[in-house]
Design a protein around this motif. Structure first.
Motif, PDB file in Angstrom:
ATOM      1  N   ASN A  20      38.266  40.849  22.210  1.00 37.25           N
ATOM      2  CA  ASN A  20      38.914  41.048  23.511  1.00 37.25           C
ATOM      3  C   ASN A  20      40.256  41.769  23.390  1.00 37.25           C
ATOM      4  OD1 ASN A  20      40.617  39.103  22.475  1.00 37.25           O
ATOM      5  ND2 ASN A  20      40.060  37.521  23.955  1.00 37.25           N
ATOM      6  N   GLY A  21      40.628  42.207  22.169  1.00 39.20           N
ATOM      7  CA  GLY A  21      41.865  42.950  21.963  1.00 39.20           C
ATOM      8  C   GLY A  21      43.028  42.108  21.491  1.00 39.20           C
ATOM      9  N   SER A  22      42.902  40.802  21.494  1.00 32.32           N
ATOM     10  CA  SER A  22      43.994  39.941  21.045  1.00 32.32           C
ATOM     11  C   SER A  22      43.966  39.819  19.520  1.00 32.32           C
ATOM     12  CB  SER A  22      43.876  38.556  21.682  1.00 32.32           C
ATOM     13  OG  SER A  22      42.697  37.911  21.240  1.00 32.32           O
ATOM     14  N   ILE A  23      45.033  39.238  18.990  1.00 30.19           N
ATOM     15  CA  ILE A  23      45.164  39.039  17.550  1.00 30.19           C
ATOM     16  C   ILE A  23      45.321  37.556  17.286  1.00 30.19           C
ATOM     17  CG2 ILE A  23      46.651  39.434  15.553  1.00 30.19           C
ATOM     18  CD1 ILE A  23      47.311  42.154  16.693  1.00 30.19           C
ATOM     19  N   LYS A  24      44.658  37.071  16.249  1.00 26.04           N
ATOM     20  CA  LYS A  24      44.742  35.654  15.886  1.00 26.04           C
ATOM     21  C   LYS A  24      45.092  35.571  14.413  1.00 26.04           C
ATOM     22  CE  LYS A  24      42.161  32.363  17.737  1.00 26.04           C
ATOM     23  NZ  LYS A  24      43.156  31.505  18.238  1.00 26.04           N
ATOM     24  N   GLU A  25      46.076  34.747  14.082  1.00 28.79           N
ATOM     25  CA  GLU A  25      46.451  34.516  12.697  1.00 28.79           C
ATOM     26  C   GLU A  25      45.963  33.127  12.300  1.00 28.79           C
ATOM     27  OE1 GLU A  25      50.672  35.142  12.332  1.00 28.79           O
ATOM     28  OE2 GLU A  25      50.378  37.295  12.023  1.00 28.79           O
ATOM     29  N   VAL A  26      45.289  33.069  11.136  1.00 29.13           N
ATOM     30  CA  VAL A  26      44.775  31.798  10.642  1.00 29.13           C
ATOM     31  C   VAL A  26      45.169  31.645   9.182  1.00 29.13           C
ATOM     32  CG1 VAL A  26      42.824  31.731  12.239  1.00 29.13           C
ATOM     33  CG2 VAL A  26      42.541  32.817  10.034  1.00 29.13           C
ATOM     34  N   ARG A  27      45.144  30.425   8.724  1.00 28.43           N
ATOM     35  CA  ARG A  27      45.428  30.161   7.321  1.00 28.43           C
ATOM     36  C   ARG A  27      44.196  30.515   6.490  1.00 28.43           C
ATOM     37  NH1 ARG A  27      46.585  24.111   7.238  1.00 28.43           N
ATOM     38  NH2 ARG A  27      44.735  24.268   8.507  1.00 28.43           N
ATOM     39  N   ARG A  28      44.413  30.989   5.285  1.00 26.34           N
ATOM     40  CA  ARG A  28      43.308  31.369   4.405  1.00 26.34           C
ATOM     41  C   ARG A  28      42.397  30.173   4.131  1.00 26.34           C
ATOM     42  NH1 ARG A  28      42.640  35.406  -0.194  1.00 26.34           N
ATOM     43  NH2 ARG A  28      44.548  36.341   0.567  1.00 26.34           N
ATOM     44  N   CYS A  29      42.960  28.970   4.092  1.00 30.47           N
ATOM     45  CA  CYS A  29      42.150  27.785   3.813  1.00 30.47           C
ATOM     46  C   CYS A  29      41.202  27.454   4.967  1.00 30.47           C
ATOM     47  CB  CYS A  29      43.030  26.588   3.480  1.00 30.47           C
ATOM     48  SG  CYS A  29      44.107  26.075   4.835  1.00 30.47           S
ATOM     49  N   ILE A  43      34.685  32.838  14.890  1.00 32.71           N
ATOM     50  CA  ILE A  43      35.725  31.813  14.919  1.00 32.71           C
ATOM     51  C   ILE A  43      35.262  30.660  15.799  1.00 32.71           C
ATOM     52  CG2 ILE A  43      38.114  31.301  15.532  1.00 32.71           C
ATOM     53  CD1 ILE A  43      38.697  34.278  15.072  1.00 32.71           C
ATOM     54  N   PHE A  44      35.295  29.471  15.225  1.00 34.59           N
ATOM     55  CA  PHE A  44      34.970  28.255  15.948  1.00 34.59           C
ATOM     56  C   PHE A  44      36.241  27.421  15.972  1.00 34.59           C
ATOM     57  CE2 PHE A  44      31.277  29.795  13.705  1.00 34.59           C
ATOM     58  CZ  PHE A  44      30.275  29.770  14.670  1.00 34.59           C
ATOM     59  N   GLU A  45      36.662  27.020  17.170  1.00 34.23           N
ATOM     60  CA  GLU A  45      37.892  26.235  17.229  1.00 34.23           C
ATOM     61  C   GLU A  45      37.839  25.229  18.367  1.00 34.23           C
ATOM     62  OE1 GLU A  45      41.538  28.293  18.368  1.00 34.23           O
ATOM     63  OE2 GLU A  45      40.303  29.952  19.089  1.00 34.23           O
ATOM     64  N   ASN A  46      38.564  24.131  18.150  1.00 31.20           N
ATOM     65  CA  ASN A  46      38.813  23.154  19.207  1.00 31.20           C
ATOM     66  C   ASN A  46      40.288  22.789  19.139  1.00 31.20           C
ATOM     67  OD1 ASN A  46      39.087  21.330  17.092  1.00 31.20           O
ATOM     68  ND2 ASN A  46      37.079  20.428  17.357  1.00 31.20           N
ATOM     69  N   GLU A  47      40.665  21.729  19.777  1.00 38.53           N
ATOM     70  CA  GLU A  47      42.083  21.370  19.826  1.00 38.53           C
ATOM     71  C   GLU A  47      42.637  21.011  18.447  1.00 38.53           C
ATOM     72  OE1 GLU A  47      39.808  19.473  21.788  1.00 38.53           O
ATOM     73  OE2 GLU A  47      39.959  20.985  23.341  1.00 38.53           O
ATOM     74  N   ASP A  48      41.789  20.453  17.572  1.00 37.16           N
ATOM     75  CA  ASP A  48      42.256  19.937  16.291  1.00 37.16           C
ATOM     76  C   ASP A  48      42.150  20.909  15.121  1.00 37.16           C
ATOM     77  OD1 ASP A  48      42.752  17.564  17.586  1.00 37.16           O
ATOM     78  OD2 ASP A  48      40.806  16.707  17.049  1.00 37.16           O
ATOM     79  N   GLN A  49      41.117  21.738  15.100  1.00 38.80           N
ATOM     80  CA  GLN A  49      40.920  22.577  13.921  1.00 38.80           C
ATOM     81  C   GLN A  49      40.292  23.913  14.295  1.00 38.80           C
ATOM     82  OE1 GLN A  49      38.426  20.394  11.236  1.00 38.80           O
ATOM     83  NE2 GLN A  49      36.540  20.999  12.223  1.00 38.80           N
ATOM     84  N   ILE A  50      40.361  24.814  13.333  1.00 40.41           N
ATOM     85  CA  ILE A  50      39.769  26.143  13.478  1.00 40.41           C
ATOM     86  C   ILE A  50      38.988  26.449  12.209  1.00 40.41           C
ATOM     87  CG2 ILE A  50      41.839  27.287  12.609  1.00 40.41           C
ATOM     88  CD1 ILE A  50      41.196  29.615  14.492  1.00 40.41           C
ATOM     89  N   ILE A  51      37.778  26.985  12.380  1.00 40.31           N
ATOM     90  CA  ILE A  51      36.937  27.353  11.246  1.00 40.31           C
ATOM     91  C   ILE A  51      36.512  28.799  11.440  1.00 40.31           C
ATOM     92  CG2 ILE A  51      34.784  26.913  10.024  1.00 40.31           C
ATOM     93  CD1 ILE A  51      34.999  24.002  10.945  1.00 40.31           C
ATOM     94  N   VAL A  52      36.687  29.593  10.385  1.00 36.79           N
ATOM     95  CA  VAL A  52      36.317  31.004  10.436  1.00 36.79           C
ATOM     96  C   VAL A  52      35.213  31.235   9.409  1.00 36.79           C
ATOM     97  CG1 VAL A  52      37.141  33.370  10.202  1.00 36.79           C
ATOM     98  CG2 VAL A  52      38.671  31.605  11.094  1.00 36.79           C
ATOM     99  N   THR A  53      34.101  31.815   9.847  1.00 39.00           N
ATOM    100  CA  THR A  53      33.000  32.132   8.948  1.00 39.00           C
ATOM    101  C   THR A  53      32.725  33.625   8.988  1.00 39.00           C
ATOM    102  OG1 THR A  53      31.320  31.752  10.637  1.00 39.00           O
ATOM    103  CG2 THR A  53      31.907  29.887   9.245  1.00 39.00           C
ATOM    104  N   LYS A  54      32.162  34.114   7.920  1.00 43.75           N
ATOM    105  CA  LYS A  54      31.821  35.535   7.844  1.00 43.75           C
ATOM    106  C   LYS A  54      30.567  35.771   8.681  1.00 43.75           C
ATOM    107  CE  LYS A  54      31.719  39.140   4.374  1.00 43.75           C
ATOM    108  NZ  LYS A  54      31.795  39.403   2.950  1.00 43.75           N
ATOM    109  N   ALA A  55      30.627  36.762   9.562  1.00 43.53           N
ATOM    110  CA  ALA A  55      29.487  37.082  10.425  1.00 43.53           C
ATOM    111  C   ALA A  55      28.511  37.966   9.664  1.00 43.53           C
ATOM    112  CB  ALA A  55      29.959  37.789  11.693  1.00 43.53           C
ATOM    113  N   LYS A  56      27.241  37.800   9.956  1.00 41.41           N
ATOM    114  CA  LYS A  56      26.227  38.660   9.359  1.00 41.41           C
ATOM    115  C   LYS A  56      26.221  39.970  10.104  1.00 41.41           C
ATOM    116  CE  LYS A  56      23.354  34.884   7.834  1.00 41.41           C
ATOM    117  NZ  LYS A  56      22.087  34.202   7.956  1.00 41.41           N
TER     118      LYS A  56
END
Length: 155
Positions: A20-29, A43-56
C-alpha cells in the motif's frame, strides 16, 4: 495478512516496503528467515507480536508456469562445464539409460563428454569389464547424484 518487499537490512532492523506504499520496520528476530534485499514477504501481526515469513514467488506468466527452457548460444557455458573442474552437466535419465543399455560400449561416457573414456570402453568391450564398470556408474548415478530442478546431474 499483509504483503511487502524487503528494501533495507541494517543490523537488527529490517525495513519492508508494503504494497500500500507504507514502510514497516521490524526486528530481524521477527523474521523466520535470513532477509535479503528484494525478498517478497508476508506479514502477520496482532496487538502482541509480528511474524514475517518469506512469500513464495508466483510465476510471472501463468500460461508458462510449468515450462523450464534454458537457452544459450555460448559454446563454453555453465551447463557444459561445471565450476571449471572438467565435470559436465548431463540429464540424469538419459545418462542412466545409456549406462544401463549401452554402458559396455561407453555410450554414457560419450554423452557426458568424456570421449577418451568412451573410446577406452569400446577398445575393451570384448572383456565385459566396461559393462561391469558401467553398472557401478549407473548405481552411483541413481543413488548418489541428486538431480536439479531440470533433471540434470554433474558427472
Amino acid at each position: 495478512m499483509k504483503k511487502g518487499k524487503v528494501i533495507r537490512v541494517e543490523n537488527d532492523i529490517v525495513t519492508i516496503g508494503m504494497n500500500n506504499g507504507s514502510i514497516k520496520e521490524v526486528r530481524r528476530c521477527d523474521l523466520g528467515f535470513d532477509p535479503v534485499l528484494g525478498d517478497l514477504v508476508e506479514i502477520f501481526e496482532n496487538e502482541d507480536q509480528i511474524i514475517v515469513t518469506k512469500a513464495k514467488k508466483e510465476p510471472e506468466n501463468h500460461n508458462d508456469a510449468g515450462i523450464n527452457i534454458n537457452m544459450t548460444n555460448s559454446i563454453n557455458n555453465a551447463s557444459d562445464v561445471a565450476a571449471g573442474n572438467g565435470k559436465k552437466v548431463v540429464n540424469k535419465v538419459a545418462y542412466c539409460l545409456l549406462a544401463l543399455f549401452l554402458g559396455g560400449f561407453g555410450a554414457h561416457k560419450f554423452y557426458s563428454g568424456k570421449t577418451g573414456m568412451g573410446i577406452l570402453y569400446i577398445v575393451f568391450c570384448w572383456t565385459a569389464i566396461p559393462s561391469f564398470v558401467a553398472w557401478v556408474e549407473l548405481i552411483i548415478a541413481v543413488f548418489t547424484k541428486k538431480a536439479d530442478a531440470n533433471g540434470n546431474i554433474v558427472i
